[in-house]
Design an enzyme around this catalytic site. Structure first.
Site: not given
Ligand code: COA
Length: 254
Positions: A112, A132, A64
């Protein structure tokens, strides 16, 4: 900005989720465009296989769009989730075959989305997870139902209740992905499928998916009904002619 970058080669399209800066998270704009493209390929026979990947090399899809979600009311979240569930189901209803090339992390809705696809090829460095419960929610786009159907109840419970991410080796061992590979491998798999008779491929996909919900007798009857659809097709006759003439068949999807 295009939400999805599309490249076509023969009967295969590669769709790239064009949101690298948000790690290809599922935004409203992306889902709207995905819905339109899905309707386009599903209404014709030209595109036989779609390979879906994320932009960049970090993420397939981070689930999401959490930044967009913060600004949404509860009613908007409910509406959006219903749309996601409908669109994900339409992937399964489509005659087009979808291959998720999990080229980076696939978390929550990202996994998903991959689970709705017919096949999953995972990059050696990628990870998948239904994370989640770590966010106080449960998988809401089919994860609690599709994962156990794919890998079994025990392993699915372990992954969903822990919210743990698995690497490529474990994903393949569990059956979550069918193989580790590169984008070229995913495309080669797509081309192999795209060469086959499209009506038959679509019917076989639906026979497997729909039959999984039935007992064996009902499932075998379903297979028989699907088989009968192939009997009247021009492609079936082309398959027989090509065999007799010792040449590759040319299938037209009729
Ligand atoms: N929604 C919106 N933005 C997201 C996102 C998400 N699900 N996941 C990552 N981003 C954004 C971050 O906020 C960041 O933005 P910024 O540069 O403005 O700060 C950018 O993407 C890069 O994220 P970053 O965490 O620095 O990259 P990474 O490559 O080190 O890690 C992930 C990538 C996906 C592992 C990590 O961002 C993460 O855990 N995201 C959340 C995933 C999550 O919980 N999803 C929902 C599951 S229900």
């Amino acid at each position: 900005m295009s939400e999805i970058l599309i490249e076509r080669a023969g009967g295969v399209e590669v769709w790239t989720i064009n949101g690298e800066s948000r790690r290809n998270a599922l935004s409203k704009a992306f889902m709207g465009e995905f819905d339109r493209q899905l309707a386009r390929v599903s209404s014709g026979r030209d595109v036989r296989v779609v390979v879906l990947r994320g932009a960049g090399d970090k993420a397939f899809c981070a689930g999401a769009d959490l930044k967009e979600r913060v600004g949404m009311s509860e009613a908007e979240v409910r509406f959006f989730l219903a749309e996601v569930r409908r669109i994900f189901r339409a992937i399964e209803h489509s005659d087009t075959v979808f291959i998720a090339y999990v080229n980076g992390v696939a978390l929550g809705g990202g996994t998903e989305l991959a689970l709705c696809c017919d096949l999953r090829v995972i990059d050696v460095k990628a990870e998948m997870g239904l994370t989640e419960v770590k966010l106080g929610i449960i998988p809401g786009a089919g994860g609690t139902q599709r994962l156990p159907r794919l890998i079994g109840v025990g392993p699915a419970k372990e992954l969903i209740l822990t919210g743990r991410r698995v690497g490529a080796d474990e994903a393949v061992r569990l059956g979550l992905a069918s193989r580790i590979g590169t984008q070229a491998d995913a495309q080669a798999l797509a081309e192999e499928i795209a060469k086959n008779a499209p009506i038959a491929v679509g019917l076989a996909k639906h026979a497997i998916d729909e039959g999984m919900a039935f007992d064996l007798d009902a499932a075998l009857a379903l297979e028989h009904r699907k088989y009968q659809h192939t009997l009247g097709t021009e492609d079936r006759l082309e398959g027989l002619r090509a065999f007799a003439e010792k040449r590759p068949p040319v299938y037209r999807g009729v």
